[in-house]
Design a protein around this motif. Sequence first.
Motif, mmCIF file in Angstrom:
data_model
loop_
_atom_site.group_PDB
_atom_site.id
_atom_site.type_symbol
_atom_site.label_atom_id
_atom_site.label_comp_id
_atom_site.label_asym_id
_atom_site.label_seq_id
_atom_site.Cartn_x
_atom_site.Cartn_y
_atom_site.Cartn_z
ATOM 1 N N LEU A 201 0.834 -1.206 0.000
ATOM 2 C CA LEU A 201 0.000 0.000 0.000
ATOM 3 C C LEU A 201 0.866 1.253 0.000
ATOM 4 O O LEU A 201 0.529 2.258 -0.637
ATOM 5 C CB LEU A 201 -0.930 -0.008 1.215
ATOM 6 N N LEU A 202 1.973 1.206 0.718
ATOM 7 C CA LEU A 202 2.890 2.341 0.714
ATOM 8 C C LEU A 202 3.420 2.631 -0.685
ATOM 9 O O LEU A 202 3.709 3.776 -1.026
ATOM 10 C CB LEU A 202 4.069 2.071 1.660
ATOM 11 N N ARG A 203 3.536 1.594 -1.512
ATOM 12 C CA ARG A 203 4.008 1.759 -2.893
ATOM 13 C C ARG A 203 2.854 2.000 -3.864
ATOM 14 O O ARG A 203 3.063 2.053 -5.080
ATOM 15 C CB ARG A 203 4.788 0.520 -3.336
ATOM 16 N N GLY A 204 1.627 2.138 -3.344
ATOM 17 C CA GLY A 204 0.475 2.425 -4.193
ATOM 18 C C GLY A 204 -0.034 1.229 -4.973
ATOM 19 O O GLY A 204 -0.756 1.397 -5.957
ATOM 20 N N ARG A 205 0.288 0.016 -4.561
ATOM 21 C CA ARG A 205 -0.109 -1.205 -5.280
ATOM 22 C C ARG A 205 -1.267 -1.867 -4.529
ATOM 23 O O ARG A 205 -1.119 -2.886 -3.869
ATOM 24 C CB ARG A 205 1.088 -2.143 -5.405
ATOM 25 N N GLU A 206 -2.449 -1.261 -4.651
ATOM 26 C CA GLU A 206 -3.585 -1.682 -3.839
ATOM 27 C C GLU A 206 -4.052 -3.095 -4.184
ATOM 28 O O GLU A 206 -4.355 -3.889 -3.287
ATOM 29 C CB GLU A 206 -4.743 -0.692 -4.018
ATOM 30 N N GLU A 232 -10.651 -4.810 7.944
ATOM 31 C CA GLU A 232 -9.225 -4.638 8.244
ATOM 32 C C GLU A 232 -8.502 -3.953 7.083
ATOM 33 O O GLU A 232 -7.680 -3.048 7.301
ATOM 34 C CB GLU A 232 -8.586 -6.002 8.517
ATOM 35 N N PHE A 233 -8.827 -4.342 5.861
ATOM 36 C CA PHE A 233 -8.181 -3.768 4.689
ATOM 37 C C PHE A 233 -8.578 -2.306 4.512
ATOM 38 O O PHE A 233 -7.738 -1.459 4.172
ATOM 39 C CB PHE A 233 -8.563 -4.579 3.456
ATOM 40 N N ASP A 234 -9.851 -1.996 4.767
ATOM 41 C CA ASP A 234 -10.319 -0.610 4.652
ATOM 42 C C ASP A 234 -9.635 0.286 5.683
ATOM 43 O O ASP A 234 -9.241 1.423 5.379
ATOM 44 C CB ASP A 234 -11.842 -0.546 4.830
ATOM 45 N N ILE A 235 -9.507 -0.217 6.909
ATOM 46 C CA ILE A 235 -8.831 0.556 7.952
ATOM 47 C C ILE A 235 -7.380 0.817 7.560
ATOM 48 O O ILE A 235 -6.854 1.921 7.733
ATOM 49 C CB ILE A 235 -8.893 -0.193 9.301
ATOM 50 N N LEU A 236 -6.755 -0.208 6.988
ATOM 51 C CA LEU A 236 -5.359 -0.073 6.566
ATOM 52 C C LEU A 236 -5.229 0.947 5.445
ATOM 53 O O LEU A 236 -4.335 1.804 5.466
ATOM 54 C CB LEU A 236 -4.838 -1.435 6.104
ATOM 55 N N LYS A 237 -6.129 0.889 4.463
ATOM 56 C CA LYS A 237 -6.080 1.823 3.331
ATOM 57 C C LYS A 237 -6.341 3.253 3.759
ATOM 58 O O LYS A 237 -5.743 4.189 3.221
ATOM 59 C CB LYS A 237 -7.104 1.416 2.266
ATOM 60 N N ASN A 238 -7.272 3.422 4.703
ATOM 61 C CA ASN A 238 -7.690 4.760 5.102
ATOM 62 C C ASN A 238 -6.886 5.330 6.264
ATOM 63 O O ASN A 238 -7.183 6.429 6.742
ATOM 64 C CB ASN A 238 -9.175 4.749 5.481
#
Length: 460
Positions: A201-206, A232-238
């Motif tokens: 996610l830090l590299r923008g590769r969702e 969990e994934f939504d919390i991580l993304k947001n």
Amino acid sequence: MVLTVRLVSKSKVRQWVGALGANFGIFNYTCMVGWLSNAITVYTSENSPLSTGPLTTGQVSLMGSLVYLTAMLGSLIFGRLSDWIGRKWSLYLGNLIHTTGSLLLAFATNYEMILVARALSGIGSGCAFVLTPVFVSEIAEKDIRGLLGGVLNATLNGGMLITKLIVSFVDFKYQNYVFIAMSIPFFIGFPFVHDSPEYLLLRGREKTAEKALKFFRGIAEDDLLPPEVQEEFDILKNSPTLKNQTEKLTINDFTPRPTRKAVAICTVFYCGKVISGVPLVVVFLGIIIKNLGSNMNPEIAASISLFIGIPATLIFFGVVERMGRRLLLLVSIAITALSYIPLVLIAHFNEQWNVSQVWGIFFVGLIIFAGTPGLVALPLQLAAELLPPKVRSIVCSVMYMCLWFLMFLFTHFFLILVENIGLDTVLLTYFSWCVFEGLIAWKFLPETRGKTYDEIAKAL
């Protein structure tokens, strides 16, 4: 219900496998440390296998301490490299460099080859200690994050015990071949493990991050995320710490108060890994026990220390998620500090008191028992939990550079200090640091058990 249990069970297994694979570099480090004591005996003997003849005291000193200097380089390189090629492939490359060092040692015929090999092993160790806790923290569900973090502690103790057995029962010229053979499963299997979802996610590769999360949560790649995993994934993304993932690291990333406070706390705990004296007690165990008035064989003393460390590992796994990080660290510091007091007294008054050697061995063992799971192992996990993801790898790499330099200094000058100011004064210094670190932990360390980074940041 059955499907949910199956998925959860499978996810736990994959996370454990990922953690074990990531900790292989820590195992390599234990091989490097455990090999040294026997190697010194062999290389300094009249029958030294080296073409240059027996090594001198100065050469042995450099052979032992060089790894900590090159580990600084490894920490710096791989802390930054992991943000470019990923945590997984950085760990893979670090272990490849370390294994190359073992291969070179197996064929070493002169002192220069040994130095190059030890330098390579140091670089690999620098990579392992910086990236292993970061990778494990980023793949783990929060309810088992503490247990997976404890794999590092188990690897340190178990790896030293395994290395001790290899060194004791395998001929010296074949020992490094055994270490190399033990690395084969890692090099074959670890490429099949996904990189951490947070890094991706830090590299923008969702999309790739979602696949990685499915892998570590035991979900088929073509299946939809179950509601709890999607949350969990939504919390991580947001997460606010990941929203600026496309931006370069700048000084502004260190200005938020939680980040500055986390860096300060972690700096104290990282320094405490060395200045608390616990790793130095392990490295110089035989010499310390001898200075306490014991006639025990150093090899027997080393074996006792390793067997004492195994219960410490088991206790860590049993209490880390029940006690929490903060309480575990405070208990570890308290027992370690209190154990130094009788050792200081024995070292200072032993000739007058004629204390039984059993007491010295007991309190040294207690320091290893209490200090290993808390003072030595826990700061790695705390750093991975306290620091924001964007700065985590670079901060950990810089801290480990300082840590390796401290280890070099304290290892290189330990015997000199004992000879000039006495073992009692050296141990008193370790006790004083434990008191200081305990006060810092009591006053400023929040509990991180079962919390997301954003929840932890609010408590800082």
